[in-house]
Design a protein around this motif. Structure first.
Motif, PDB file in Angstrom:
ATOM      1  N   ARG A   1       0.824  -1.206   0.000  1.00  0.00           N
ATOM      2  CA  ARG A   1       0.000   0.000   0.000  1.00  0.00           C
ATOM      3  C   ARG A   1       0.864   1.265   0.000  1.00  0.00           C
ATOM      4  O   ARG A   1       0.556   2.245  -0.677  1.00  0.00           O
ATOM      5  CB  ARG A   1      -0.909   0.010   1.238  1.00  0.00           C
TER       6      ARG A   1
ATOM      7  N   ARG B   1       2.158   1.650  -3.405  1.00  0.00           N
ATOM      8  CA  ARG B   1       1.120   2.158  -4.292  1.00  0.00           C
ATOM      9  C   ARG B   1       0.820   3.635  -4.019  1.00  0.00           C
ATOM     10  O   ARG B   1       0.610   4.420  -4.948  1.00  0.00           O
ATOM     11  CB  ARG B   1      -0.155   1.337  -4.103  1.00  0.00           C
ATOM     12  N   SER B   2       0.800   3.989  -2.721  1.00  0.00           N
ATOM     13  CA  SER B   2       0.549   5.389  -2.381  1.00  0.00           C
ATOM     14  C   SER B   2       1.638   6.301  -2.932  1.00  0.00           C
ATOM     15  O   SER B   2       1.360   7.375  -3.486  1.00  0.00           O
ATOM     16  CB  SER B   2       0.457   5.536  -0.862  1.00  0.00           C
TER      17      SER B   2
ATOM     18  N   SER C   1       1.169   6.440  -6.533  1.00  0.00           N
ATOM     19  CA  SER C   1       0.036   7.302  -6.865  1.00  0.00           C
ATOM     20  C   SER C   1       0.410   8.775  -6.717  1.00  0.00           C
ATOM     21  O   SER C   1       0.053   9.607  -7.553  1.00  0.00           O
ATOM     22  CB  SER C   1      -1.144   6.961  -5.956  1.00  0.00           C
ATOM     23  N   THR C   2       1.145   9.048  -5.604  1.00  0.00           N
ATOM     24  CA  THR C   2       1.586  10.437  -5.394  1.00  0.00           C
ATOM     25  C   THR C   2       2.507  10.882  -6.521  1.00  0.00           C
ATOM     26  O   THR C   2       2.387  11.999  -7.044  1.00  0.00           O
ATOM     27  CB  THR C   2       2.307  10.573  -4.052  1.00  0.00           C
TER      28      THR C   2
END
Length: 716
Positions: free
Chosen positions: A120, A123-124, A127-128
């Motif tokens: 996660r 992924r964060s 994504s950022t």
């Protein structure tokens, strides 16, 4: 499936194995779960996932999980945040299947779980990063859009070249300035290729070559200071081209069309040196051009530079009578005539108002005078200005450049001095400057300064001269005559300082002082004695003159019937209608109006028809030889008879001898004035003067009575 087998599977496929009962609370957890959840199995048993999660109250997040359990269905890869004892949050991913007993009853769920916190986080972060990248792309796109908009809307043309002199940026304005189609300019082409296209298409003037353009660019880029280069195009437009090197090699060129700016600058420069009304050079241009002409004159043997100062006579009358529109048209017409009657190398300038100047090369003073006389004749010819036919005159002052006049200002000053003398000689004259004039002019300037100071320091005083009734010898009126007591020169005659006061405008405050002081003095005299005050044409033209007179009467308490205003013909020659209107206004209040120096002008009789004068004063020139010259009698008789027929009181001035007195009495005049009765006396001596005149009148009456008695006795 045996429990041990499930544990083995969990070790391979997941991090732990779990089971919950029908109430969704844990009934089994793998023994090794503590290293993931930070809690012992015993601590977790009997608790639900909602209880150990961070967001158990988040209905939206838990809805898929609860709906699957409510339907007794399996679920896959459900992530939820777990509240770790260390205060942090772990993300757990679980998958499960429902359990049923042999009798088909629901017993709960069993499944596997995995710690996906690292995933996660990755992924964060991804994504950022993707968000930052998208934002960066958006910013870059916006910058590109703004850059394109800026390029497209620049008033300057722009080209950017890289270190290899290859074109990398070119905006629409650049192509527009040079009239290039889009396909003519290609990115990657060299600067020389672009210059070749411009020269081939005839954008620049014929003498401009590709080599000169490239070399000019090179020199501009390597120059210590960036300065625009002005280039003229074949169609006459002017470009300001700037070259700015960029870091890493290459440069940016900007091209600005400054044609209109240059035209405006030229117009502004022209306006700064030319008169707006006539478009003639002004005083500034006269100085500049005159300096050049004087410098050139030093190298031209036999030729001298002449400065002509021109002043229009009676222009103000035209301007005030017919309006400023006609006055402006007249000034333009005068300028055209002057320019048409000088040589090509001469300079005609307007200095302001009705003043002009001409700079002209002559062989000698006579040549300058000849030009001046010709210009006077040309300017004095009638003008047809719309519905008006106008005539004016012109006076000219001349000065010649020489060893003593090396600058334009001195030359113009000398011409102005000569102009003053020309106007003093009767106007319509040309006068050449002489050194003696400078001394006279300096004396006049000194007198003008002293006059201004005298007005402030109250250095003026009034003297009074009587107007005596011809028959009885009684005093009808006292005329106020101004005197200036100069600290060095003593009493100065009005004939000396009044013309200066009129020319400088000082006559207005000076005349106001005279009116106020004379009215105050007259208020102390016997009621039957009136006051006469001379009024200048300059005073009468002043719009507040009538108000000044009435205020003087009100402040002193003098009745209007006791005041008499004396004017000369020049008052009516200047702005006749306006002056007549003011005189009518004053006369309606009871003030009397008299014409002084009657008979000396060519239009005196016409003014008697146009205005109802109360009194005319016959000039002293008609009686100077009245006791000796037979021709004086008929003239005096005619003037006195004219006054009697019109009901106008006649006064004869300048009576100084008994013979003159006898002659004018014989012609039947009403009043007489002159030194025979009394010279002008200060205000403090008026009482004594009146008493003396009463005694004289009584003596004359007694003598006449005695003579009549003797004559009667002899006749008997």
């Amino acid at each position: 499936m045996p429990l041990q087998l499930l544990e083995d599977y969990a070790q391979v496929a997941s991090d732990w194995f779990w089971e919950t009962g029908a109430d969704a609370c844990f009934t089994y957890l793998s023994p090794g779960i503590g290293r993931f959840l930070g809690r012992d199995v015993a601590e977790l048993m009997g608790r639900s996932r909602h209880a150990i999660s961070v967001n158990g109250e988040d209905e939206n997040h838990w809805r898929p999980y609860r709906e699957a359990m409510a339907r007794r269905e399996g679920f896959r890869d459900f992530d939820y945040p777990y509240s770790h004892p260390d205060g942090g949050t772990r993300w757990l991913r679980i998958s499960g299947e429902p359990r049923f007993g042999r009798d088909g009853a629901f017993e709960g769920y069993r499944g596997v779980g995995t710690d996906v916190s690292a995933e996660r986080a990755a992924r964060s972060a991804l994504s950022t990063a993707l968000g930052d990248l998208r934002a960066s792309n958006l910013r870059l796109a916006e910058q590109n859009r703004l850059f394109e908009a800026a390029l497209s809307n620049m008033v300057q043309g722009l080209c950017m070249f890289d270190a290899a002199a290859r074109l990398v940026v070119c905006n629409h304005r650049y192509r527009e300035i040079f009239g290039l189609p889009p396909e003519a300019v290609q990115f990657g082409m060299s600067q020389r290729d672009l210059c070749t296209i411009l020269v081939a298409r005839g954008c620049y003037r014929r003498e401009v070559t590709v080599d000169s353009l490239c070399e000019g660019t090179r020199l501009a880029i390597t120059a210590d200071e960036a300065a625009p280069i002005h280039r003229e195009l074949a169609d006459g437009r002017i470009l300001a081209v700037c070259y700015r090197p960029i870091e890493g090699g290459g440069w940016v060129s900007t091209f600005e069309d400054i044609t209109e700016r240059r035209r405006n600058e030229a117009r502004i420069a022209h306006m700064a040196r030319h008169d707006a009304l006539t478009d003639l050079p002004n005083r500034t241009a006269l100085r500049e051009c005159g300096t050049d002409l004087m410098a050139e004159g030093r190298h031209e043997g036999g030729q001298r530079l002449a400065m002509l100062a021109l002043d229009l006579d009676r222009f103000k009358v035209v301007n005030d009578t017919h309006g400023h529109g006609v006055g402006d048209a007249l000034l333009r017409a005068v300028a055209e005539r002057l320019c048409a009657n000088v040589r090509g190398g001469d300079l005609v300038a307007r200095l302001g108002g009705d003043e002009f100047a001409v700079m002209h090369r002559v062989a000698d003073a006579q040549g300058a005078l000849t030009l001046a006389e010709r210009l006077i004749a040309v300017v004095s010819a009638p003008y047809e200005l719309g519905d008006y036919s106008v005539e004016i005159g012109m006076s000219v002052g001349l000065a010649l450049a020489g060893a003593e006049t090396e600058d334009v200002e001195r030359l113009l000053k000398n011409a102005d001095t000569a102009l003053y003398h020309a106007k003093g000689a009767g106007r319509g004259q040309a006068c050449l400057f002489a050194a003696a004039m400078d001394e006279t002019a300096e004396a006049r300037r000194t007198l003008e300064r002293d006059l201004r100071a005298a007005l402030v320091s109250d250095a003026f005083e009034l003297h009074y001269q009587p107007l005596v009734e011809a028959g009885s010898g009684g005093v009808r009126t006292l005329e106020a005559l101004m005197r200036w007591r100069h600290p060095e020169q003593g009493l100065i005659s009005p004939a000396t300082f009044i013309p200066i006061a009129e020319e400088t405008g000082l006559i207005v405050p000076l005349g106001e002082w005279v009116l106020n002081q004379a009215c105050r003095d007259a208020a102390t005299w016997p009621a039957e004695v009136g006051l006469a005050v001379n009024v200048s044409a300059v005073q009468l033209r002043h719009r507040a003159f009538a108000q000044t007179v009435l205020l003087a009467l009100a402040a002193s308490g003098l009745r209007p019937e006791r005041l008499e205003l004396e004017i000369t013909e020049s008052v009516l020659l200047d702005d006749t209608e306006a002056n007549l209107e003011t005189l009518h206004l004053l006369r309606r209040t009871g003030i009397r109006i008299s014409m002084d120096d009657f008979g000396t002008g060519y239009s005196s009789l016409s003014y008697l028809r146009r205005f109802p004068f109360d009194k005319i004063k016959i000039d002293r020139s008609f009686v100077r030889d009245a006791g000796h010259l037979a021709e004086s009698g008929p003239i005096i008789r005619a003037l006195v008879g004219l006054g009697a027929n019109l009901g106008i009181t006649t006064v004869i001035e300048g009576i100084e001898t008994p013979d003159q007195l006898a002659a004018v009495r014989a012609e039947g005049c009403d009043e007489i004035q002159g030194f025979l009765f009394s010279p002008p006396r200060p205000a403090r001596e008026v009482g004594e003067m009146l008493a003396g005149l009463r005694r004289r009148a009584a003596q004359e009456a007694a003598q006449e009575g005695a003579q009549e008695a003797a004559q009667e006795a002899a006749a008997a």
